[in-house]
Design a protein around this motif. Structure first.
Motif, short mmCIF file in Angstrom:
data_model
loop_
_atom_site.label_atom_id
_atom_site.label_comp_id
_atom_site.label_asym_id
_atom_site.label_seq_id
_atom_site.Cartn_x
_atom_site.Cartn_y
_atom_site.Cartn_z
N ARG A 113 95.96 16.19 25.57
CA ARG A 113 96.00 17.59 26.00
C ARG A 113 94.63 18.02 26.57
NH1 ARG A 113 99.86 20.56 24.38
NH2 ARG A 113 100.14 19.39 22.45
N ALA A 114 93.56 17.61 25.89
CA ALA A 114 92.22 17.98 26.36
C ALA A 114 91.86 17.25 27.65
CB ALA A 114 91.20 17.66 25.26
N VAL A 115 92.18 15.96 27.73
CA VAL A 115 91.87 15.18 28.94
C VAL A 115 92.65 15.71 30.14
CG1 VAL A 115 92.10 12.90 30.00
CG2 VAL A 115 91.21 13.10 27.68
N ALA A 116 93.90 16.12 29.92
CA ALA A 116 94.72 16.64 31.02
C ALA A 116 94.10 17.91 31.61
CB ALA A 116 96.14 16.93 30.53
N ARG A 117 93.45 18.70 30.79
CA ARG A 117 92.80 19.91 31.30
C ARG A 117 91.55 19.58 32.10
NH1 ARG A 117 92.89 21.93 25.62
NH2 ARG A 117 94.94 22.85 25.27
N ASP A 118 90.90 18.46 31.74
CA ASP A 118 89.62 18.13 32.37
C ASP A 118 89.77 17.41 33.71
OD1 ASP A 118 88.22 19.25 30.31
OD2 ASP A 118 87.82 17.38 29.26
N ARG A 119 90.91 16.77 33.94
CA ARG A 119 91.15 16.02 35.18
C ARG A 119 89.96 15.12 35.52
NH1 ARG A 119 94.81 17.40 38.96
NH2 ARG A 119 94.15 15.39 39.84
N PRO A 120 89.74 14.04 34.75
CA PRO A 120 88.61 13.15 35.01
C PRO A 120 88.77 12.38 36.31
CG PRO A 120 90.04 12.22 33.35
CD PRO A 120 90.56 13.61 33.62
#
Length: 539
Positions: A347-354
């Protein structure tokens, strides 16, 4: 009623999307919510191919939808379907040992445990016996247990585990390869005798209790179950008490062999046993359909988007089996806790769009032998290359940990990324505190390692209250009905475990360089010999 659609609709309707933040705050209650659902009695232990597992898979898929992730399945869904074969013994097996001019027939589980066959409905082998120490055939690594032995057409007897003092990850790998090494020497069956250390860690009665489930493996399009050691017709584990007369008849007391194996650096020499054995058993098969749940997040950097960082956690547990008042194995810690923390990291990674793309996979069949991960690693769904993988499996969340163990970190440039992640999370890295367990080869990341992908697998550490809490869980609750929501979960620890894994994944996905094996890593040389390597770190 379509249960999958109903569960998905309910979850989508109730999922709140928090505001974007630079530094994500991991909510302990969010981890708790996932574990509470996945470990509920209604899911009946999430056994591979069961209705409860399918409901869990729908839950994870609905979470991926809520995060805005893209489905990776070949049919446009989040599901990679596979056929899993379950093999059980049909009647009692028979192991007949012939030595000293007499025949001793063993068929009771108090004496011998025979693994069902996934490839043959009926097995019957009869051959001389040869003892090959720990069964390691890698002279290039200093292990030459077959030196001077003729194993062709014979049944090989080996000790469990690996020599004391062997680096734990190397030992774990070689231990998992014993049947393959025996096959390459021409053996037709393998009998294992537990070492003294192994027997202390896993007494025979516990071994018997854990053996009542079926053997499992994935089935290919040709209808055949995949097997790595195709030439090995049968495998069995022999109680040391039953093995002692066999060794004595050859003038080699088993007690002396086990004492040598129990010494640091001890490597009992092999010899031809003055005996032969016949092993016979029949099998019944049941093929079930299950699925991996796989999603992707496209990378934000066009130059790096074809490289994927993988996140995996096994969704299955061992279902309902055994004797007693409670036979339902909820698998709250193993591995609802791992899936829960993976979902919160996702969920957190999806918000960050690395910069790099990320693959998220909840896997089936881990408990049956890393089945779903092997299938996914050999049948990739992403349009690109998985360059590094982070695995989530059974973080013990009954205490607030202050350190983590990162299996595999020392083998690649993922190591410094994990170290930096731990520092950011306010904890430290510790070495493997249980090398005798061989954990590096016992979870899903390892199937990707075997395909050349650098990987790390973190567990909560042993500092402070950690060792007692972890060992108590393994002794009392691991693969038991008591691994349920009555355990004293520390949900703050779940949030912290998510945080350290989040920093790891983000560091890998945003790094200028893809993860690379170190030049001196055994696993890099063994499984990715042609890949560019990084210079070994200064010791």
């Amino acid at each position: 009623m379509n249960v999958k659609l109903l569960v998905s609709a309910m979850l989508l309707a109730s999922t709140a999307v928090p505001a974007l933040a630079e530094e994500p705050v991991f909510d302990p209650q969010a981890v708790r919510a996932h574990v509470t659902f996945l470990a509920d009695d209604l899911l009946e232990g999430r056994d591979t191919g069961s209705r409860g597992y399918d409901i869990a898979a729908s839950y994870v898929a609905s979470q991926f939808v809520a995060m805005g992730l893209k489905p990776a399945g070949p049919d446009g869904s989040f599901y990679q379907k596979l056929t899993v074969r379950e093999a059980r013994l049909d009647g009692a097996p028979k192991l007949a040992l012939n030595y000293g001019g007499k025949e001793t027939v063993l068929s009771d589980t108090a004496q011998v445990l025979v693994r069902p066959s996934l490839t043959d409905k009926a097995v019957a082998v009869d051959a001389p016996l040869v003892f090959a120490g720990f069964g390691f055939d890698r002279p290039d690594l200093g292990f030459d247990d077959y030196k001077g032995l003729d194993a062709k057409g014979k049944i090989v007897v080996v000790l469990s585990g690996f020599p004391k003092g062997t680096p734990s990850e190397l030992g774990a790998h070689l231990n998992s390869e014993k049947a393959v090494m025996a096959m390459k020497r021409g053996a037709i069956a393998v009998i294992t005798v537990p070492t003294t250390e192994d027997s202390a860690r896993r007494p025979w009665d516990k071994r018997v209790a854990m053996s009542d489930g079926p053997a499992k493996g994935w089935v290919g399009a040709d209808g055949k179950a995949f097997a790595r050691a195709t030439g090995i017709r049968g495998t069995a584990t022999l109680n040391p008490d039953a093995a002692a007369p066999l060794f004595a008849a050859s003038g080699k007391p088993l007690a002396r062999v086990l004492a040598e194996a129990n010494r640091k650096g001890g490597r009992p020499r092999g010899f031809a046993l003055k005996a032969r054995a016949s092993l016979s058993f029949a099998n019944v098969w049941k093929d079930v359909t299950s699925e991996n749940v796989v999603a992707v997040l496209p990378g934000s950097d066009d130059k790096l988007a074809g490289e994927f960082v993988g996140m995996t956690a096994h969704l299955d547990h061992i279902g309902i089996h055994g004797k007693g008042e409670d036979t339902l194995h909820n698998g709250a810690m193993d591995n609802a806790s791992g899936v829960a923390t993976m979902l919160e990291v996702a969920r957190a990674v999806a918000r960050d769009r690395p910069r790099r793309s990320v693959m998220f996979a909840a896997l089936t069949g881990e408990e049956g032998g890393l089945i779903g991960s092997d299938y996914l690693a050999r049948n990739p769904l992403v349009k690109g290359e998985v360059v590094g993988l982070v695995n989530f499996d059974m973080p013990v969340l009954t205490y607030m940990f202050s350190d983590v163990v990162a299996f595999g970190a020392e083998n690649s440039t993922m190591g410094p990324v994990v170290a930096e992640a731990a520092k950011k999370a306010g904890i430290k890295l510790s070495p493997d505190p249980m090398p005798e367990e061989g954990l590096f080869t016992r979870s899903d990341h390892y199937r990707f390692v075997q395909q050349g992908v650098p990987a790390v697998f973190m567990m909560t550490g042993f500092e402070g209250p950690g060792e007692k809490a972890f060992r108590d869980f393994l002794k009392t609750n691991y693969h038991q009905p008591s691994d349920d929501l009555k355990l004293p979960f520390n949900w703050e620890a779940g949030a912290l475990f998510a945080k350290v894994n989040y920093y790891t994944v983000l560091g890998l996905a945003n790094g200028d360089e893809r993860p690379r094996w170190y030049a001196g890593s055994f696993f890099g040389k063994e499984f990715a010999s042609g890949a560019a390597k990084a210079a070994d770190p200064a010791k």
